[in-house]
Design a protein around this motif. Structure first.
Motif, PDB file in Angstrom:
ATOM      1  N   VAL A   1       0.841  -1.208   0.000  1.00  0.00           N
ATOM      2  CA  VAL A   1       0.000   0.000   0.000  1.00  0.00           C
ATOM      3  C   VAL A   1       0.869   1.248   0.000  1.00  0.00           C
ATOM      4  N   ARG A   2       1.868   1.276   0.882  1.00  0.00           N
ATOM      5  CA  ARG A   2       2.736   2.450   0.981  1.00  0.00           C
ATOM      6  C   ARG A   2       3.516   2.666  -0.319  1.00  0.00           C
ATOM      7  N   GLY A   3       3.971   1.563  -0.931  1.00  0.00           N
ATOM      8  CA  GLY A   3       4.751   1.681  -2.157  1.00  0.00           C
ATOM      9  C   GLY A   3       3.962   2.297  -3.292  1.00  0.00           C
ATOM     10  N   VAL A   4       2.697   1.911  -3.426  1.00  0.00           N
ATOM     11  CA  VAL A   4       1.862   2.484  -4.486  1.00  0.00           C
ATOM     12  C   VAL A   4       1.533   3.948  -4.167  1.00  0.00           C
ATOM     13  N   LEU A   5       1.240   4.226  -2.909  1.00  0.00           N
ATOM     14  CA  LEU A   5       0.961   5.609  -2.510  1.00  0.00           C
ATOM     15  C   LEU A   5       2.146   6.521  -2.770  1.00  0.00           C
ATOM     16  N   ASP A   6       3.346   6.036  -2.450  1.00  0.00           N
ATOM     17  CA  ASP A   6       4.566   6.849  -2.592  1.00  0.00           C
ATOM     18  C   ASP A   6       5.078   6.920  -4.015  1.00  0.00           C
ATOM     19  N   GLY A   7       4.506   6.100  -4.909  1.00  0.00           N
ATOM     20  CA  GLY A   7       4.988   6.091  -6.274  1.00  0.00           C
ATOM     21  C   GLY A   7       6.169   5.174  -6.500  1.00  0.00           C
ATOM     22  N   ALA A   8       6.514   4.348  -5.491  1.00  0.00           N
ATOM     23  CA  ALA A   8       7.620   3.401  -5.650  1.00  0.00           C
ATOM     24  C   ALA A   8       7.211   2.231  -6.534  1.00  0.00           C
TER      25      ALA A   8
ATOM     26  N   GLY B   1      -7.001   6.790  -0.700  1.00  0.00           N
ATOM     27  CA  GLY B   1      -6.195   7.497  -1.681  1.00  0.00           C
ATOM     28  C   GLY B   1      -5.808   6.643  -2.868  1.00  0.00           C
ATOM     29  N   LEU B   2      -6.147   5.348  -2.841  1.00  0.00           N
ATOM     30  CA  LEU B   2      -5.821   4.454  -3.941  1.00  0.00           C
ATOM     31  C   LEU B   2      -7.101   3.875  -4.549  1.00  0.00           C
ATOM     32  N   GLN B   3      -7.012   3.500  -5.816  1.00  0.00           N
ATOM     33  CA  GLN B   3      -8.104   2.768  -6.454  1.00  0.00           C
ATOM     34  C   GLN B   3      -7.879   1.273  -6.237  1.00  0.00           C
TER      35      GLN B   3
ATOM     36  N   ARG C   1      -2.643   4.194  -8.080  1.00  0.00           N
ATOM     37  CA  ARG C   1      -2.919   5.571  -7.645  1.00  0.00           C
ATOM     38  C   ARG C   1      -4.054   6.177  -8.468  1.00  0.00           C
ATOM     39  N   GLU C   2      -3.917   6.118  -9.800  1.00  0.00           N
ATOM     40  CA  GLU C   2      -4.929   6.696 -10.688  1.00  0.00           C
ATOM     41  C   GLU C   2      -4.895   5.912 -11.987  1.00  0.00           C
ATOM     42  N   LEU C   3      -5.887   5.094 -12.203  1.00  0.00           N
ATOM     43  CA  LEU C   3      -5.902   4.175 -13.336  1.00  0.00           C
ATOM     44  C   LEU C   3      -5.739   4.893 -14.674  1.00  0.00           C
ATOM     45  N   ASP C   4      -6.475   5.981 -14.871  1.00  0.00           N
ATOM     46  CA  ASP C   4      -6.456   6.671 -16.163  1.00  0.00           C
ATOM     47  C   ASP C   4      -5.118   7.333 -16.451  1.00  0.00           C
ATOM     48  N   ALA C   5      -4.312   7.579 -15.415  1.00  0.00           N
ATOM     49  CA  ALA C   5      -3.028   8.251 -15.608  1.00  0.00           C
ATOM     50  C   ALA C   5      -1.889   7.268 -15.855  1.00  0.00           C
ATOM     51  N   LEU C   6      -2.162   5.974 -15.759  1.00  0.00           N
ATOM     52  CA  LEU C   6      -1.117   4.970 -15.945  1.00  0.00           C
ATOM     53  C   LEU C   6      -0.761   4.824 -17.422  1.00  0.00           C
TER      54      LEU C   6
END
Length: 303
Positions: A135-142, A156-158, A275-280
């Motif tokens: 969870v933390r890794g996806v939130l932080d962008g890692a 904050g995550l999908q 984090r944001e599906l459409d932005a991937l």
């Protein structure tokens, strides 16, 4: 305030390495040049970013904050590059995945094999992590994508549900529990268990359940895979709790008895975190589409 992308990438390399020297090597710089760049970055920010000693480097609180932002910035830069590659939107790019033990050892290798075979321009970094670190890794962008099992607390995550599995108890033939159809987790604690290695998500989860019961999980041996657990169980070394999908597969070649666990937490919903599906970038979205159940699969599951 101006940031150079190479400096941010260098800082990430150093933060993820045990020493400045190794981080500099990843960035193809000498330790002296890397140290000078970090000092210039600290001067620009007006904050100390690293503690340096003979054992290596450690991030300061300001360094931790910069690492989070730097990862997000560099991830977006990578996304931008992948969107404008000559291969197309989903045929090239780099995907970093943080996943639990079952995903890493059971179903992802097969899924990724087919996915990567069709996309020669895509590379994947797959890492096994604990649920909280996923969870933390996806939130932080890692990580671009997290794969987790069980209840998810990820504001904050999908959260994208894609399948369901169940934890079961596997015992050898002739075991005292073998004649039962249903068994509680507390009943299993009277017998030695075969467990996964330290740091595995399943072992950590089971220890949490033991702690809630106020009991003790007697681990006779810890191994690195579900196959190894099943081989130990078949040999009569102990019992083990494993995903039903793994038990079903290994029961074809091994003599095991599988019992249902009378626990609410035994049913495990598998989910993907983004984090944001459409932005991937296209490559990540294509992998997500590969993992999500197709309409035909959903129809089959309801019959």
């Amino acid at each position: 305030m101006h940031f150079d992308l190479p400096d941010l990438r260098l800082f990430i390399h150093i933060a993820e390495s045990p020493s400045l020297t190794q981080g500099a090597r990843k960035a193809f710089l000498s330790p002296a040049a890397a140290s000078a760049r970090i000092k210039a970055l600290e001067s620009q920010l007006g904050s100390r970013l690293l503690y340096r000693d003979s054992r290596g480097v450690e991030l300061t609180p300001a360094g931790q904050r910069l690492l989070q932002h730097a990862r997000l910035i560099m991830r977006q830069v990578d996304y931008l590059k992948s969107e404008f590659t000559e291969y197309g939107t989903d045929a090239a790019g780099h995907i970093r995945i943080f996943a639990n033990t079952t995903a890493v050892t059971e179903f992802l290798p097969e899924v990724l094999a087919g996915f990567l075979a069709q996309r020669p321009g895509v590379t994947v970094d797959l890492q096994e992590r604990l649920s909280r670190d996923i969870v933390r890794g996806v939130l932080d962008g890692a990580a671009d994508l997290g794969i987790i099992a069980g209840p998810v607390q990820a504001p904050g995550l999908q959260v994208l549900h894609f399948s369901t599995d169940r934890l079961v108890l596997a015992v050898p033939l002739g075991h005292p529990l073998a004649q039962r159809q249903l068994v509680s987790f507390s009943d299993t604690l009277a017998y030695p268990h075969i467990g996964l290695h330290e740091g595995s998500t399943l072992l950590s989860f089971l220890r949490e359940q033991v702690e809630k019961l106020g009991g003790n999980l007697a681990l006779r041996i810890q191994v690195s895979s579900f196959e190894a657990i099943c081989r130990m169980i078949e040999a009569g070394v102990g019992i083990g709790i494993i995903p039903e999908s793994a038990a079903r597969r290994h029961s074809r070649t091994m003599q095991l008895v599988t019992l249902q666990l009378d626990e609410v937490w035994a049913v495990r919903e598998r989910s993907m975190l983004v984090r944001e599906l459409d932005a991937l970038p296209g490559s990540v979205r294509a992998l997500i589409d590969t993992l999500l159940p197709q309409p035909a699969d959903e129809k089959k599951a309801t019959h």
